[in-house]
Design a protein around this motif. Structure first.
Motif, PDB file in Angstrom:
ATOM      1  N   TRP A   1       0.840  -1.204   0.000  1.00 33.64           N
ATOM      2  CA  TRP A   1       0.000   0.000   0.000  1.00 33.64           C
ATOM      3  C   TRP A   1       0.870   1.248   0.000  1.00 33.64           C
ATOM      4  N   ALA A   2       1.903   1.278   0.823  1.00 30.22           N
ATOM      5  CA  ALA A   2       2.774   2.455   0.909  1.00 30.22           C
ATOM      6  C   ALA A   2       3.475   2.699  -0.426  1.00 30.22           C
ATOM      7  N   ASN A   3       3.979   1.654  -1.056  1.00 26.45           N
ATOM      8  CA  ASN A   3       4.654   1.816  -2.348  1.00 26.45           C
ATOM      9  C   ASN A   3       3.693   2.332  -3.415  1.00 26.45           C
ATOM     10  N   THR A   4       2.466   1.827  -3.410  1.00 27.87           N
ATOM     11  CA  THR A   4       1.462   2.270  -4.377  1.00 27.87           C
ATOM     12  C   THR A   4       1.133   3.744  -4.176  1.00 27.87           C
ATOM     13  N   ARG A   5       0.980   4.168  -2.934  1.00 26.44           N
ATOM     14  CA  ARG A   5       0.649   5.570  -2.639  1.00 26.44           C
ATOM     15  C   ARG A   5       1.773   6.494  -3.087  1.00 26.44           C
ATOM     16  N   VAL A   6       3.010   6.104  -2.832  1.00 24.99           N
ATOM     17  CA  VAL A   6       4.149   6.935  -3.228  1.00 24.99           C
ATOM     18  C   VAL A   6       4.182   7.091  -4.740  1.00 24.99           C
ATOM     19  N   GLU A   7       3.953   6.015  -5.477  1.00 28.70           N
ATOM     20  CA  GLU A   7       3.948   6.082  -6.938  1.00 28.70           C
ATOM     21  C   GLU A   7       2.847   7.012  -7.439  1.00 28.70           C
ATOM     22  N   LYS A   8       1.653   6.919  -6.834  1.00 28.28           N
ATOM     23  CA  LYS A   8       0.549   7.774  -7.260  1.00 28.28           C
ATOM     24  C   LYS A   8       0.824   9.234  -6.944  1.00 28.28           C
ATOM     25  N   MET A   9       1.459   9.513  -5.801  1.00 33.68           N
ATOM     26  CA  MET A   9       1.772  10.893  -5.445  1.00 33.68           C
ATOM     27  C   MET A   9       2.802  11.489  -6.408  1.00 33.68           C
ATOM     28  N   LYS A  10       3.772  10.688  -6.812  1.00 29.97           N
ATOM     29  CA  LYS A  10       4.771  11.164  -7.766  1.00 29.97           C
ATOM     30  C   LYS A  10       4.137  11.448  -9.124  1.00 29.97           C
ATOM     31  N   ALA A  11       3.169  10.644  -9.527  1.00 22.40           N
ATOM     32  CA  ALA A  11       2.519  10.799 -10.831  1.00 22.40           C
ATOM     33  C   ALA A  11       1.653  12.049 -10.877  1.00 22.40           C
ATOM     34  N   ARG A  12       1.140  12.523  -9.749  1.00 20.35           N
ATOM     35  CA  ARG A  12       0.232  13.668  -9.715  1.00 20.35           C
ATOM     36  C   ARG A  12       0.958  15.008  -9.757  1.00 20.35           C
ATOM     37  N   ARG A  13       2.244  15.030  -9.595  1.00 19.34           N
ATOM     38  CA  ARG A  13       2.996  16.267  -9.557  1.00 19.34           C
ATOM     39  C   ARG A  13       2.880  17.031 -10.867  1.00 19.34           C
ATOM     40  N   ASP A  14       2.879  18.363 -10.780  1.00 21.18           N
ATOM     41  CA  ASP A  14       2.941  19.186 -11.993  1.00 21.18           C
ATOM     42  C   ASP A  14       4.258  18.902 -12.692  1.00 21.18           C
ATOM     43  N   GLN A  15       4.216  18.827 -13.974  1.00 20.65           N
ATOM     44  CA  GLN A  15       5.415  18.531 -14.735  1.00 20.65           C
ATOM     45  C   GLN A  15       6.054  19.809 -15.266  1.00 20.65           C
ATOM     46  N   GLY A  16       6.447  20.704 -14.401  1.00 12.88           N
ATOM     47  CA  GLY A  16       7.202  21.876 -14.797  1.00 12.88           C
ATOM     48  C   GLY A  16       6.398  23.137 -15.032  1.00 12.88           C
ATOM     49  N   GLN A  17       5.102  23.132 -14.800  1.00 10.86           N
ATOM     50  CA  GLN A  17       4.329  24.342 -14.970  1.00 10.86           C
ATOM     51  C   GLN A  17       4.727  25.313 -13.872  1.00 10.86           C
ATOM     52  N   GLY A  18       5.096  26.502 -14.303  1.00 11.48           N
ATOM     53  CA  GLY A  18       5.504  27.501 -13.330  1.00 11.48           C
ATOM     54  C   GLY A  18       4.580  28.695 -13.362  1.00 11.48           C
ATOM     55  N   ALA A  19       4.846  29.601 -12.480  1.00 13.12           N
ATOM     56  CA  ALA A  19       4.026  30.806 -12.376  1.00 13.12           C
ATOM     57  C   ALA A  19       4.072  31.616 -13.668  1.00 13.12           C
ATOM     58  N   ILE A  20       5.207  31.606 -14.340  1.00 18.37           N
ATOM     59  CA  ILE A  20       5.348  32.363 -15.589  1.00 18.37           C
ATOM     60  C   ILE A  20       4.347  31.876 -16.629  1.00 18.37           C
ATOM     61  N   GLU A  21       4.175  30.566 -16.749  1.00 22.71           N
ATOM     62  CA  GLU A  21       3.240  30.029 -17.734  1.00 22.71           C
ATOM     63  C   GLU A  21       1.806  30.420 -17.411  1.00 22.71           C
ATOM     64  N   TYR A  22       1.451  30.378 -16.124  1.00 24.13           N
ATOM     65  CA  TYR A  22       0.095  30.753 -15.730  1.00 24.13           C
ATOM     66  C   TYR A  22      -0.147  32.244 -15.967  1.00 24.13           C
ATOM     67  N   VAL A  23       0.858  33.069 -15.709  1.00 25.43           N
ATOM     68  CA  VAL A  23       0.737  34.514 -15.975  1.00 25.43           C
ATOM     69  C   VAL A  23       0.597  34.741 -17.473  1.00 25.43           C
ATOM     70  N   GLY A  24       1.345  33.996 -18.271  1.00 22.11           N
ATOM     71  CA  GLY A  24       1.258  34.130 -19.727  1.00 22.11           C
ATOM     72  C   GLY A  24      -0.133  33.805 -20.248  1.00 22.11           C
ATOM     73  N   ILE A  25      -0.731  32.756 -19.738  1.00 20.42           N
ATOM     74  CA  ILE A  25      -2.086  32.374 -20.152  1.00 20.42           C
ATOM     75  C   ILE A  25      -3.076  33.463 -19.753  1.00 20.42           C
ATOM     76  N   THR A  26      -2.915  33.993 -18.537  1.00 18.95           N
ATOM     77  CA  THR A  26      -3.807  35.056 -18.067  1.00 18.95           C
ATOM     78  C   THR A  26      -3.695  36.288 -18.945  1.00 18.95           C
ATOM     79  N   ILE A  27      -2.483  36.669 -19.297  1.00 19.46           N
ATOM     80  CA  ILE A  27      -2.278  37.837 -20.166  1.00 19.46           C
ATOM     81  C   ILE A  27      -2.923  37.602 -21.530  1.00 19.46           C
ATOM     82  N   LEU A  28      -2.797  36.408 -22.065  1.00 19.88           N
ATOM     83  CA  LEU A  28      -3.399  36.087 -23.355  1.00 19.88           C
ATOM     84  C   LEU A  28      -4.918  36.207 -23.304  1.00 19.88           C
TER      85      LEU A  28
END
Length: 78
Positions: A20-47
């Motif tokens: 169970w612990a190994n499965t949870r760790v794998e799922k938590m790693k998979a849910r992480r944002d893959q490099g989206q930063g504040a700059i990208e979100y600001v860019g979308i908002t400006i657009l």
């Protein structure tokens, strides 16, 4: 006999918790944002803001609003 049952139950519990612990760790790693930063979100908002400003400064914005109103009225009148 009792010791065997307790040992078996403890072993099964340890295996279950470890899996169970190994499965949870794998799922938590998979849910992480893959490099989206504040700059990208600001860019979308400006657009989005730029598109809205462009629509407000042209007749196209009014045309789109009128088309939506016409379609809504058609649905309500039906």
């Amino acid at each position: 006999m009792m010791k065997d049952a307790a040992l078996k139950a403890a072993t099964n519990t340890k295996v279950y918790i470890g899996t169970w612990a190994n499965t949870r760790v794998e799922k938590m790693k998979a849910r992480r944002d893959q490099g989206q930063g504040a700059i990208e979100y600001v860019g979308i908002t400006i657009l989005v803001v730029a598109i809205i400003v462009a629509l407000l400064n042209t007749d196209m914005g009014e045309t789109i609003a009128n088309k939506f109103k016409d379609k809504i009225n058609e649905v309500l009148d039906s």
